[in-house]
Design a protein around this motif. Sequence first.
Motif, short mmCIF file in Angstrom:
data_model
loop_
_atom_site.label_atom_id
_atom_site.label_comp_id
_atom_site.label_asym_id
_atom_site.label_seq_id
_atom_site.Cartn_x
_atom_site.Cartn_y
_atom_site.Cartn_z
N LYS A 74 6.02 -2.53 9.25
CA LYS A 74 5.90 -2.14 7.84
C LYS A 74 7.03 -1.21 7.41
CE LYS A 74 2.55 1.55 8.85
NZ LYS A 74 1.17 2.03 8.60
N GLU A 75 7.56 -0.42 8.35
CA GLU A 75 8.66 0.48 8.00
C GLU A 75 10.00 -0.24 7.86
OE1 GLU A 75 7.66 1.17 12.45
OE2 GLU A 75 6.59 0.85 10.55
N ASP A 76 10.06 -1.53 8.26
CA ASP A 76 11.30 -2.30 8.09
C ASP A 76 11.48 -2.79 6.66
OD1 ASP A 76 11.96 -2.13 10.82
OD2 ASP A 76 10.72 -3.89 11.30
N ILE A 77 10.44 -2.72 5.87
CA ILE A 77 10.50 -3.21 4.49
C ILE A 77 11.12 -2.15 3.59
CG2 ILE A 77 9.13 -4.01 2.53
CD1 ILE A 77 9.22 -5.97 4.86
N ASN A 78 12.14 -2.55 2.81
CA ASN A 78 12.80 -1.61 1.91
C ASN A 78 11.89 -1.14 0.79
OD1 ASN A 78 15.95 -3.43 2.12
ND2 ASN A 78 15.15 -1.83 3.46
N VAL A 79 11.14 -2.08 0.20
CA VAL A 79 10.23 -1.73 -0.89
C VAL A 79 9.09 -2.73 -0.94
CG1 VAL A 79 11.50 -3.04 -2.65
CG2 VAL A 79 10.07 -1.11 -3.34
N TYR A 80 7.92 -2.24 -1.24
CA TYR A 80 6.75 -3.08 -1.48
C TYR A 80 6.51 -3.15 -2.98
CZ TYR A 80 5.55 -2.68 3.50
OH TYR A 80 5.56 -2.75 4.87
N LEU A 81 6.19 -4.36 -3.46
CA LEU A 81 5.86 -4.55 -4.87
C LEU A 81 4.55 -5.34 -4.94
CD1 LEU A 81 9.12 -5.45 -4.39
CD2 LEU A 81 9.11 -5.13 -6.85
N GLY A 82 3.59 -4.85 -5.70
CA GLY A 82 2.33 -5.58 -5.74
C GLY A 82 1.43 -5.15 -6.87
N GLY A 83 0.39 -5.96 -7.08
CA GLY A 83 -0.56 -5.65 -8.13
C GLY A 83 -1.83 -6.46 -8.00
N ASP A 84 -2.82 -6.09 -8.78
CA ASP A 84 -4.12 -6.76 -8.79
C ASP A 84 -4.73 -6.60 -10.18
OD1 ASP A 84 -5.92 -4.19 -8.66
OD2 ASP A 84 -4.52 -3.95 -7.00
N LEU A 85 -5.98 -6.94 -10.33
CA LEU A 85 -6.63 -6.93 -11.64
C LEU A 85 -7.43 -5.68 -11.93
CD1 LEU A 85 -7.97 -10.60 -11.96
CD2 LEU A 85 -5.97 -9.60 -13.07
N ASN A 86 -7.56 -4.79 -10.96
CA ASN A 86 -8.41 -3.62 -11.14
C ASN A 86 -7.72 -2.54 -11.96
OD1 ASN A 86 -10.67 -4.35 -9.20
ND2 ASN A 86 -8.88 -4.48 -7.85
N ASN A 87 -8.53 -1.71 -12.61
CA ASN A 87 -7.97 -0.54 -13.30
C ASN A 87 -7.15 0.29 -12.32
OD1 ASN A 87 -8.95 -0.98 -15.86
ND2 ASN A 87 -10.80 0.25 -15.57
N GLN A 88 -5.99 0.75 -12.79
CA GLN A 88 -5.07 1.53 -11.96
C GLN A 88 -4.64 0.76 -10.70
OE1 GLN A 88 -8.15 3.36 -13.05
NE2 GLN A 88 -6.84 3.62 -14.86
N VAL A 89 -4.58 -0.57 -10.82
CA VAL A 89 -4.22 -1.44 -9.68
C VAL A 89 -4.74 -0.86 -8.37
CG1 VAL A 89 -2.31 -2.77 -10.66
CG2 VAL A 89 -1.87 -0.48 -9.81
N THR A 90 -6.05 -0.70 -8.32
CA THR A 90 -6.72 0.03 -7.25
C THR A 90 -6.45 -0.53 -5.87
OG1 THR A 90 -8.48 0.76 -8.73
CG2 THR A 90 -8.97 0.74 -6.37
N ALA A 91 -6.65 -1.84 -5.70
CA ALA A 91 -6.48 -2.42 -4.37
C ALA A 91 -5.06 -2.23 -3.85
CB ALA A 91 -6.84 -3.90 -4.40
N SER A 92 -4.09 -2.40 -4.72
CA SER A 92 -2.68 -2.26 -4.33
C SER A 92 -2.34 -0.82 -3.96
CB SER A 92 -1.78 -2.74 -5.46
OG SER A 92 -2.04 -4.09 -5.77
N ASN A 93 -2.77 0.13 -4.77
CA ASN A 93 -2.45 1.53 -4.50
C ASN A 93 -3.15 2.04 -3.24
OD1 ASN A 93 -0.67 2.12 -6.64
ND2 ASN A 93 -2.36 2.31 -8.08
#
Length: 334
Positions: A74-93
């Motif tokens: 996971k530390e090899d990834i430069n940046v993670y980008l993501g989202g979901d349908l929950n308020n405040q993109v809960t699952a992603s955060n």
Amino acid sequence: MSSVLSGSSMTLKNVYVRAIGTTAGIDEFNGPLGDYFDRHYPDFHFGNDSYEQAEIAMLQDAISIALKKGKLKKEDINVYLGGDLNNQVTASNYTAKDFHRPFMAMYGACATMGLVINTASMLIENHSLHNANCFVCSHNATAERQFRYPVEYGVQRKETMTTTATGAVSVILDNNPSSIRIESLTIGRVVDLDQSDPNDMGRAMAPAAFDTLCNHLTDLNRQATYYDLIVTGDLSNYGKAIMKELMKENHISYKEYDDCGSLLYSSDQDVNQGGSGPSCSALVAFGYLYQKMLKHKYKRILVITTGALLSPVMTNQKQSIPCIGHAFSLEVVE
């Protein structure tokens, strides 16, 4: 030389798909594409105390699968980008808090996969970073509670409704050549044709999908027949019919067109008009169609992810639903 947008679109030279991880719910696994997903779960809880925690666990699994396939930590990834349908993109955060890596949370409703893929692709193409992990998730029970009614209420569903897909997809993009690349992209525009029924989002989104298709073809000076297949995100059956009619009226010819919401489930499943949610187009595009491309069933596919940017607060005020479509093309590397 850096790539720049031409209108709403951009062609890419250096963005490749390195690895993919897919997880799906029981209904998605029991559909016609179930064998194409890496992991599935027997119910909505997956052994967790809440639907939201189950969604987080499902997303964590998808990301772990992609990292393992890509032989990355996971530390090899430069940046993670993501989202979901929950308020405040809960699952992603809540998932990203364990990465300890740069993270960009994004919300594009059901078009979120197109949004994160396009953003990451532009960053990689213009040498701002070497790789990115793009992910989305959705869960039928959390989405119903967010936008309509908790599933426990047993509210009768309307014929025009779609079914939010339960699943998560993680796609690792980087600048190292592989079998399939992101060849081009188009950033969508918000289109609002005064549709105000939150139970009929497929028909609301069809004009936005068509707008993105037209901009993509105009910007890149292409015909729709350039692609072996064009798929929209989650217009499902009603919206798909409108999309086909719009293309016919505007004399747009294509080799093959379908919708991910219509492909994800079979006709004998109780899903009303078909699938929706960020994971709907992501599961079909990167679980099913990606594997078909690896076997050279298709060489070029245009994916137009679609999103209804509705707010329950605004729809309760009888306001219209703005919609958007973000497109990217997948191409087999010869």
